[in-house]
Scaffold this active site. Structure first.
Site, PDB file in Angstrom:
ATOM      1  CD  GLU A 104      -1.415  -0.023   3.654  1.00  0.00           C
ATOM      2  OE1 GLU A 104      -1.753   1.104   4.088  1.00  0.00           O
ATOM      3  OE2 GLU A 104      -1.890  -1.092   4.083  1.00  0.00           O
ATOM      4  CG  ASP A 133      -2.689   4.171   3.840  1.00  0.00           C
ATOM      5  OD1 ASP A 133      -3.864   4.142   4.276  1.00  0.00           O
ATOM      6  OD2 ASP A 133      -1.698   4.263   4.585  1.00  0.00           O
ATOM      7  CD  GLU A 190      -6.123   4.253   6.855  1.00  0.00           C
ATOM      8  OE1 GLU A 190      -5.323   3.397   7.252  1.00  0.00           O
ATOM      9  OE2 GLU A 190      -5.860   5.051   5.953  1.00  0.00           O
TER      10      GLU A 190
END
Length: 238
Positions: A104, A133, A190
């Protein structure tokens, strides 16, 4: 290296363990990355990859079904297949399956889009999983997504924070879920810290999550997720 899990809140399965930089004195990734320059970027990136695989193997990740997620610096890759050689050698030596590695990246500075696309396409051809990301925060935006669809997109945590009390953020995430589903890309949210944030994301249909609510990063260990009290079946399974 520390590790933090990406979990599937629908099945109770750990999708991946993300390898996170930590200094010997507990310094976070930001402080470490601030020490990276043009002179040491390549060696730094290569060392991080090797260390992530070796520590993850020692921690027993290869014996699980979870992926190992490794962050890489696009500007440290001068030629994808040449720069991946140490990764391949380390994985072979450690006995870590190549198809369980995910790369990522976050664009912290502008770079040639063609160069980045070349890296991502080369990694996919070698059997690695790919992820963008902090989507929505860096330079990697919709134009890149229109030209390459990674396996996963990790939504920037700024869009997740306080989503339970900010309708605009809920609207953005709702449309992001639909768009990525149309593209065949899986969404990871996240930075989830509260059960209120978890509830909103769950109700929106998000299944892949990461954050302190489930597990804090642990040095050289694979954290076991703690499931929210509102998910009794998962809590019992865990």
């Amino acid at each position: 290296m520390a590790f933090q899990p990406i979990v599937n809140v629908q099945t109770g399965i750990v999708l991946a363990q993300e390898a996170l930089l930590r200094g010997k004195d507990g310094a976070g990734a930001g402080w470490i990355l601030a020490q990276v320059s043009d002179d040491n970027r390549y060696v730094f990136d290569q060392t991080c990859r090797r260390t992530a695989i070796e520590v993850a193997t020692a921690a027993g990740l290869a014996a699980t079904d979870a992926l190992l997620s490794i962050n890489f610096l696009p500007n440290a890759v001068y030629e994808p297949r040449a720069c991946i050689r140490m990764t391949l050698e380390t994985a072979e030596r450690s006995g870590f399956p190549l198809d369980k590695i995910m790369f990522e990246f976050t664009e912290v500075e502008r770079l040639d889009a063609e160069h980045l696309l070349g890296i991502l396409r080369a990694y996919r051809s070698l059997g690695f999983h790919t992820a963008i990301d902090d989507f929505g925060a860096g330079y990697a935006g919709l134009e890149l997504l229109s030209r390459f669809q990674p396996d996963f997109v990790k939504l920037d945590m700024a869009l997740i924070r306080d989503i339970d009390s900010e309708p605009v953020k809920r609207g953005i995430v709702r449309h992001m879920i639909r768009m990525l589903a149309d593209l065949g890309v899986e969404l990871v949210c996240e930075g989830i810290e509260t059960e209120a944030e978890y509830r909103v994301l769950r109700d929106l249909g998000v299944t892949l999550m990461q954050g302190y609510l489930f597990a804090r990063p642990e040095l050289e260990r694979l954290p076991v997720p703690v499931w929210p009290a509102e998910a009794p079946d998962l809590a019992a399974a865990g």
